[in-house]
Design a protein around this motif. Structure first.
Motif, short mmCIF file in Angstrom:
data_model
loop_
_atom_site.label_atom_id
_atom_site.label_comp_id
_atom_site.label_asym_id
_atom_site.label_seq_id
_atom_site.Cartn_x
_atom_site.Cartn_y
_atom_site.Cartn_z
N MET A 232 26.89 -9.52 -35.74
CA MET A 232 27.10 -8.44 -34.79
C MET A 232 26.42 -7.16 -35.25
O MET A 232 25.90 -6.38 -34.44
CB MET A 232 28.60 -8.21 -34.58
CG MET A 232 28.92 -7.12 -33.56
SD MET A 232 28.22 -7.43 -31.91
CE MET A 232 29.29 -8.76 -31.35
N VAL A 233 26.42 -6.90 -36.56
CA VAL A 233 25.74 -5.72 -37.09
C VAL A 233 24.25 -5.78 -36.77
O VAL A 233 23.66 -4.79 -36.30
CB VAL A 233 25.96 -5.59 -38.61
CG1 VAL A 233 25.11 -4.45 -39.18
CG2 VAL A 233 27.43 -5.35 -38.92
N LEU A 234 23.62 -6.92 -37.01
CA LEU A 234 22.19 -7.07 -36.72
C LEU A 234 21.91 -6.88 -35.23
O LEU A 234 20.92 -6.24 -34.86
CB LEU A 234 21.69 -8.44 -37.18
CG LEU A 234 21.77 -8.74 -38.69
CD1 LEU A 234 21.22 -10.13 -38.97
CD2 LEU A 234 21.01 -7.70 -39.50
N PHE A 235 22.78 -7.42 -34.39
CA PHE A 235 22.61 -7.26 -32.95
C PHE A 235 22.68 -5.78 -32.56
O PHE A 235 21.83 -5.27 -31.82
CB PHE A 235 23.67 -8.07 -32.20
CG PHE A 235 23.69 -7.80 -30.72
CD1 PHE A 235 22.70 -8.30 -29.90
CD2 PHE A 235 24.71 -7.05 -30.15
CE1 PHE A 235 22.70 -8.04 -28.53
CE2 PHE A 235 24.74 -6.79 -28.79
CZ PHE A 235 23.73 -7.29 -27.98
N LEU A 236 23.71 -5.08 -33.04
CA LEU A 236 23.86 -3.67 -32.68
C LEU A 236 22.73 -2.81 -33.23
O LEU A 236 22.44 -1.73 -32.69
CB LEU A 236 25.20 -3.14 -33.19
CG LEU A 236 26.46 -3.67 -32.48
CD1 LEU A 236 27.71 -3.15 -33.18
CD2 LEU A 236 26.46 -3.26 -31.00
N ALA A 237 22.07 -3.27 -34.29
CA ALA A 237 20.95 -2.53 -34.87
C ALA A 237 19.65 -2.79 -34.12
O ALA A 237 18.63 -2.13 -34.40
CB ALA A 237 20.78 -2.91 -36.34
N SER A 238 19.66 -3.69 -33.17
CA SER A 238 18.43 -4.11 -32.49
C SER A 238 18.28 -3.44 -31.13
O SER A 238 19.20 -2.81 -30.61
CB SER A 238 18.45 -5.63 -32.31
OG SER A 238 19.33 -6.00 -31.25
N ASP A 239 17.13 -3.66 -30.52
CA ASP A 239 16.88 -3.13 -29.18
C ASP A 239 17.68 -3.86 -28.11
O ASP A 239 17.84 -3.34 -27.00
CB ASP A 239 15.38 -3.22 -28.85
CG ASP A 239 14.55 -2.20 -29.63
OD1 ASP A 239 15.05 -1.07 -29.84
OD2 ASP A 239 13.42 -2.53 -30.04
N TYR A 240 18.19 -5.03 -28.42
CA TYR A 240 19.02 -5.74 -27.46
C TYR A 240 20.31 -4.98 -27.15
O TYR A 240 20.91 -5.19 -26.10
CB TYR A 240 19.38 -7.14 -27.98
CG TYR A 240 18.23 -8.12 -27.94
CD1 TYR A 240 17.79 -8.66 -26.74
CD2 TYR A 240 17.60 -8.51 -29.12
CE1 TYR A 240 16.73 -9.56 -26.71
CE2 TYR A 240 16.55 -9.42 -29.10
CZ TYR A 240 16.11 -9.95 -27.89
OH TYR A 240 15.07 -10.84 -27.86
#
Length: 279
Positions: A232-240
């Motif tokens: 979830m951290v990686l997702f929130l850090a992304s443009d998605y």
């Protein structure tokens, strides 16, 4: 879905062990530049050495989050080396127990200085650089107790709630600068602290019995793992995640209000074990 974080400039606080270290390693595996800090010099140096095997570049320093000057110096070093900061993961700070009978005001203030003020110091230090580039992600690693109070653990309840309020406020205030701020609220994540909780039970109880007691309040029926968090951290850090800000997301295996029953459950279990030991 392919999340590309290669070359991103990431700061993870409290990264010498547990969730923070796992998050830092996840960013490293994606080819990000990863700056990590914690108070323990030896432990954070070890984390830095492991990160260097995959990260584009690594900065690992001993930093006390209660020291505003030390925080500012660390962020300035990151900016000087990489030209800016893209992602801040505010992870530093542990839970603290206690109730009205066992605590004094200074106990709560000490915890607040590490937790909510530590997060505030790092946020204040990175935001000017994120504003300059009109892009940033700030992710608060928080706890479920911040949104659902429990009858014990006053410092954690108060200070986690403050972190959650800060995250929501900043998530609204900074969104116009394309700086998105969100809170992830941890449930029972097994990073070693449950070994300590088990040892507090004393002799006469098996780990299986202890785990069964703890997991009665977790609908999914298991402890969370660091890997349940860093995705979830990686997702929130992304443009998605470009339209998500001021969100509060529980990573708790379905646990909600059940958390309030845990202190009573733990006390009853402890009393049962103590009585059994006397027989």
């Amino acid at each position: 879905m392919h999340i590309d974080l290669s070359g991103k400039r990431v700061i993870v606080t409290g990264a010498s062990r547990g969730i923070g270290r796992a998050i830092a390693l996840a960013f490293a595996a994606e080819g990000a530049n990863v700056a990590v800090c914690a108070r323990d010099h030896e432990a954070i140096t070890d984390t830095g050495a492991v990160l260097a095997e995959q990260a584009a570049d690594v900065i690992a320093k001993s930093v006390d989050v209660t020291d505003s000057e030390a925080v500012n110096v660390f962020v300035k070093e990151v900016v000087a080396r990489w030209g800016g900061v893209d992602v801040l993961v505010n992870n530093a700070g542990q839970g603290r127990g206690g109730n009205l009978d066992t605590l004094n005001p200074e106990d709560i203030l000490e915890h607040a200085n590490i937790l909510q003020m530590g997060h505030f110091r790092f946020t204040k230090a990175v935001v000017p650089h994120m504003r300059k580039q009109q892009w940033g992600r700030i992710i608060e690693i928080n706890a479920l107790a911040g949104s659902i109070p429990t009858p014990e653990g006053i410092p954690s309840v108060i200070n986690r709630a403050s972190c959650l309020a800060l995250s929501k406020t900043l998530g609204m205030n900074l969104a116009k600068d394309n700086i998105l701020v969100n809170s992830l609220n941890m449930g029972w994540i097994d990073t070693g602290q449950w070994d300590r909780h088990y040892r507090e039970m004393g002799p006469g109880v098996s780990r299986e019995e202890f785990d069964e007691m703890v997991l009665k309040v977790v609908p999914i029926g298991r402890f969370g793992k660091p890997s349940d968090v860093f995705g979830m951290v990686l997702f929130l850090a992304s443009d998605y995640a470009g339209f998500i800000s001021a969100a509060s997301i529980d990573i708790s295996g379905g646990m909600q209000g059940q958390i309030a029953y845990y202190p009573t459950l733990k006390k009853d279990f402890y009393d049962m074990v103590s009585a059994r030991a006397k027989d």
